[in-house]
Design an enzyme around this catalytic site. Structure first.
Site, PDB file in Angstrom:
ATOM      1  CB  VAL A  45      -0.971  -0.012   1.206  1.00  0.00           C
ATOM      2  CG1 VAL A  45      -1.689   1.321   1.339  1.00  0.00           C
ATOM      3  CG2 VAL A  45      -1.987  -1.130   1.044  1.00  0.00           C
ATOM      4  CE  LYS A  54       9.972  -3.315   2.582  1.00  0.00           C
ATOM      5  NZ  LYS A  54       8.828  -3.344   3.446  1.00  0.00           N
ATOM      6  CG  PHE A 102     -11.210   0.698  -1.204  1.00  0.00           C
ATOM      7  CD1 PHE A 102     -11.789  -0.064  -0.197  1.00  0.00           C
ATOM      8  CD2 PHE A 102     -11.379   2.074  -1.171  1.00  0.00           C
ATOM      9  CE1 PHE A 102     -12.534   0.530   0.810  1.00  0.00           C
ATOM     10  CE2 PHE A 102     -12.121   2.680  -0.167  1.00  0.00           C
ATOM     11  CZ  PHE A 102     -12.702   1.911   0.829  1.00  0.00           C
ATOM     12  NE  ARG A 124      -8.702  -5.272  -7.926  1.00  0.00           N
ATOM     13  CZ  ARG A 124      -9.148  -5.375  -9.170  1.00  0.00           C
ATOM     14  NH1 ARG A 124      -9.790  -6.451  -9.556  1.00  0.00           N
ATOM     15  NH2 ARG A 124      -8.940  -4.419 -10.059  1.00  0.00           N
ATOM     16  CG  LEU A 177     -20.582 -13.843  -7.763  1.00  0.00           C
ATOM     17  CD1 LEU A 177     -21.832 -13.629  -8.610  1.00  0.00           C
ATOM     18  CD2 LEU A 177     -20.983 -14.399  -6.392  1.00  0.00           C
ATOM     19  CB  CYS A 214      -6.522  -7.973   2.572  1.00  0.00           C
ATOM     20  SG  CYS A 214      -5.115  -7.011   2.043  1.00  0.00           S
ATOM     21  CE  LYS A 217      -3.984  -7.551   7.674  1.00  0.00           C
ATOM     22  NZ  LYS A 217      -4.481  -6.205   7.874  1.00  0.00           N
ATOM     23  NE  ARG A 256       1.870 -10.434   2.814  1.00  0.00           N
ATOM     24  CZ  ARG A 256       1.717  -9.113   2.856  1.00  0.00           C
ATOM     25  NH1 ARG A 256       1.711  -8.490   4.018  1.00  0.00           N
ATOM     26  NH2 ARG A 256       1.577  -8.417   1.750  1.00  0.00           N
TER      27      ARG A 256
HETATM   28  C1  UGA Z   1      -8.353  -7.317  -1.356  1.00  0.00           C
HETATM   29  C2  UGA Z   1      -9.489  -6.415  -1.876  1.00  0.00           C
HETATM   30  O1  UGA Z   1      -9.988  -6.913  -3.129  1.00  0.00           O
HETATM   31  C3  UGA Z   1      -8.989  -4.981  -2.085  1.00  0.00           C
HETATM   32  O2  UGA Z   1     -10.075  -4.148  -2.456  1.00  0.00           O
HETATM   33  C4  UGA Z   1      -8.393  -4.491  -0.761  1.00  0.00           C
HETATM   34  O3  UGA Z   1      -7.871  -3.166  -0.895  1.00  0.00           O
HETATM   35  C5  UGA Z   1      -7.268  -5.420  -0.328  1.00  0.00           C
HETATM   36  O4  UGA Z   1      -7.798  -6.756  -0.159  1.00  0.00           O
HETATM   37  C6  UGA Z   1      -6.717  -4.897   0.989  1.00  0.00           C
HETATM   38  O5  UGA Z   1      -7.464  -4.836   1.965  1.00  0.00           O
HETATM   39  O6  UGA Z   1      -5.569  -4.409   0.998  1.00  0.00           O
HETATM   40  P1  UGA Z   1      -6.261  -8.590  -2.483  1.00  0.00           P
HETATM   41  O7  UGA Z   1      -6.125  -9.284  -1.163  1.00  0.00           O
HETATM   42  O8  UGA Z   1      -5.071  -7.992  -3.117  1.00  0.00           O
HETATM   43  O9  UGA Z   1      -7.346  -7.389  -2.369  1.00  0.00           O
HETATM   44  O10 UGA Z   1      -6.831  -9.658  -3.518  1.00  0.00           O
HETATM   45  P2  UGA Z   1      -8.240 -10.046  -4.171  1.00  0.00           P
HETATM   46  O11 UGA Z   1      -8.116  -9.917  -5.622  1.00  0.00           O
HETATM   47  O12 UGA Z   1      -9.364  -9.374  -3.510  1.00  0.00           O
HETATM   48  O13 UGA Z   1      -8.284 -11.616  -3.824  1.00  0.00           O
HETATM   49  C7  UGA Z   1      -8.323 -12.079  -2.475  1.00  0.00           C
HETATM   50  C8  UGA Z   1      -8.494 -13.579  -2.436  1.00  0.00           C
HETATM   51  O14 UGA Z   1      -9.793 -13.946  -2.862  1.00  0.00           O
HETATM   52  C9  UGA Z   1      -7.533 -14.340  -3.348  1.00  0.00           C
HETATM   53  O15 UGA Z   1      -7.060 -15.489  -2.678  1.00  0.00           O
HETATM   54  C10 UGA Z   1      -8.384 -14.712  -4.548  1.00  0.00           C
HETATM   55  O16 UGA Z   1      -7.926 -15.844  -5.218  1.00  0.00           O
HETATM   56  C11 UGA Z   1      -9.726 -14.943  -3.870  1.00  0.00           C
HETATM   57  N1  UGA Z   1     -10.888 -14.775  -4.782  1.00  0.00           N
HETATM   58  C12 UGA Z   1     -11.180 -13.555  -5.333  1.00  0.00           C
HETATM   59  C13 UGA Z   1     -11.701 -15.861  -5.038  1.00  0.00           C
HETATM   60  O17 UGA Z   1     -11.470 -16.990  -4.537  1.00  0.00           O
HETATM   61  N2  UGA Z   1     -12.791 -15.698  -5.846  1.00  0.00           N
HETATM   62  C14 UGA Z   1     -13.102 -14.494  -6.412  1.00  0.00           C
HETATM   63  O18 UGA Z   1     -14.113 -14.424  -7.137  1.00  0.00           O
HETATM   64  C15 UGA Z   1     -12.271 -13.402  -6.145  1.00  0.00           C
END
Ligand code: UGA
Length: 457
Positions: free
Chosen positions: A15, A39, A155, A157, A273, A283, A286, A350
């Protein structure tokens, strides 16, 4: 051109670093502070340390000019108008967010605070953190009128962090003072006025045409809750479709058709979905636990979140059962694993369900050859290669002579694999796909025994 504002960003993780270079891209002057000297040296030298699309290009463009890196928080505090706190808030043993890094930064800022500053929470924090930061700063002898604390949740990703930051769905500014809200509105003005999108893009391949994002001004507490509630809601959506996929498996229905059918309802929406082996990352696991814990402390029964966690954990066990159903016994079986990162396009492992599954398979006596395009280096540190685990140089090296191939991360390059070559490389043409990357009928045409999630095989 909007006015350039001097900004300090404390913490150079996903972030913090992305925010720092993106603020520079928006036209601001940024000092990025981290207490890890190695770093800071790496970043000054142009090494991003994390795998993130477009980050190397932006770092190269702005490092040591519009983005300076330092370990000196006191100097950054004196020089900047806004100080963004983007340090880690790991999960403590009780499930709460551990806020000790945030508190330490707040106290250090307080010690060098001599003129008005806006301190911004960017890290994901529980409701009331804003107040705790304010109290910590006051406890360190700083007069109330010298600072404001604002909540500006992020927000983005991983994997699409830069694009998400510069093209957000919305910006949330939680401020209890007009002066602080005005500064934050100024920082985001290049995006909210649309001015940034009229400039030539510095990021090749990213369309700069965008509808300016709405900026929502809220109270600090609402902003804090928006962040936790957003992540919790997305986790609910994933666990919901995972549970539905189990129902589809039991009835020979197809979860893809079901997801499309429900997602076309604009009140539900098509995103998040995708069923699989459960959500992971730094994220969702946690934040769901932290939000549940906040609710518990406030005496609120949010049992739905415990159910979400339960479904998420059971997805891995179901996948393991699927592997067993295809291979009968597991002891001594040679398995190829594609994917270690918690999702595609990142090297982050993680809370990766893929790593948990590799550990479970090794525990069952399997031999695993694993490949990931970016996450092997990080995985090796946690899970060193040994008699039962080998890291492969590519997907075919992993597949070589394996009894089955398991797909555990949704990397785009896995979906494009040469299926004929894969068929010829495996000892038995069995593919068990935890991410639904392939079309079952295509796999069948190529001669594979193919099992996926929530779809008839
Ligand atoms: C997530 C949120 O999407 C971000 O909006 C947020 O800012 C971020 O956490 C955070 O709090 O910093 P991120 O963890 O980078 O982002 O990844 P995502 O793309 O959301 O995926 C999270 C997990 O859900 C992954 O393991 C992914 O494979 C899984 N996932 C996602 C599914 O199993 N199915 C889906 O349809 C979407």
């Amino acid at each position: 051109m909007s006015e350039a504002i001097s900004i300090a960003v404390v913490g150079s993780g996903y972030v913090g670093l992305v925010a720092a270079v993106c603020f520079a891209e928006m036209g601001h002057d940024v000092i990025c502070v981290d207490n890890d000297e190695r770093k800071v040296a790496a970043l000054q030298g142009g090494d991003t340390l994390i795998h993130e699309n477009y980050l190397p290009e932006l770092l190269e463009r702005y490092r040591n000019t519009k983005v300076r890196f330092t370990t000196d928080l006191a100097e950054a505090t004196r020089e900047c108008e806004a100080i963004f706190i983007a340090v880690g808030t790991p999960q403590s043993e009780t499930g709460d967010a551990d806020l000790s890094y945030v508190e330490a930064v707040a106290c250090e800022i307080a010690r060098s605070l001599t003129s008005y500053k806006v301190i911004v929470e960017k890290s994901t924090v529980p409701v009331y953190t804003n107040e705790w930061i304010r109290r910590a700063i006051e406890r360190n002898g700083v007069a109330r009128e010298l600072f404001d604390v604002v909540s500006n949740p992020e927000f983005l990703r991983e994997g699409t962090a830069v694009v998400d930051f510069l093209h957000p769905d919305r910006i949330v500014v939680g401020a209890d003072s007009e002066r602080a809200a005005a500064l934050l509105n100024g920082i985001y003005a290049p995006l909210t006025t649309g001015e940034y999108y009229t400039r030539p893009s510095h990021i090749e391949g990213v369309c700069n045409v965008a509808t300016p994002p709405p900026l929502l001004n809220t109270s600090t507490k609402s902003a804090e809750i928006i962040k936790h509630a957003s992540n919790a809601f997305l986790a609910v959506k994933i666990s919901f479709i995972n549970a539905v996929s189990n129902l589809c498996e039991a009835t020979d229905a197809n979860v893809e058709q079901v997801a499309r059918g429900i997602g076309l309802d604009s009140r539900i929406g098509p995103k998040f979905l995708r069923p699989g082996i459960g959500y992971g990352g730094s994220c969702f696991p946690k934040d769901v636990a932290a939000f549940r814990s906040v609710a518990e402390q406030l005496g609120i029964d949010f049992g739905m979140l415990s159910e979400v966690e339960k479904i998420n954990a059971s997805q891995k066990k179901r996948f393991l059962a699927k592997v067993r159903s295809a291979l009968w016994t597991l002891r001594g079986k040679r398995l190829a694993v594609l994917g270690l990162a918690f999702k595609g396009e990142t090297d982050d492992i993680r809370e990766s369900p893929a790593i948990d599954l590799v550990e479970m398979l090794i525990g069952e006596g399997c031999t695993v050859a694993a490949y990931d395009p970016a996450a092997i280096k990080r995985t090796e540190q946690e899970l060193p290669a040994g008699a039962q685990l080998r890291y492969a140089t590519d997907a075919f090296d992993a597949a070589n002579d394996a009894d089955a191939l398991l797909v555990l991360t949704d990397w785009a390059e896995f979906a494009a694999i040469d299926l004929d070559k894969l068929y010829a490389t495996l000892r038995y043409p069995i593919v068990i796909d935890g991410r639904n990357l392939f079309d079952p009928s295509v796999m069948q045409e190529h001669g594979f025994t193919y099992l996926s999630v929530g779809r008839p095989s």
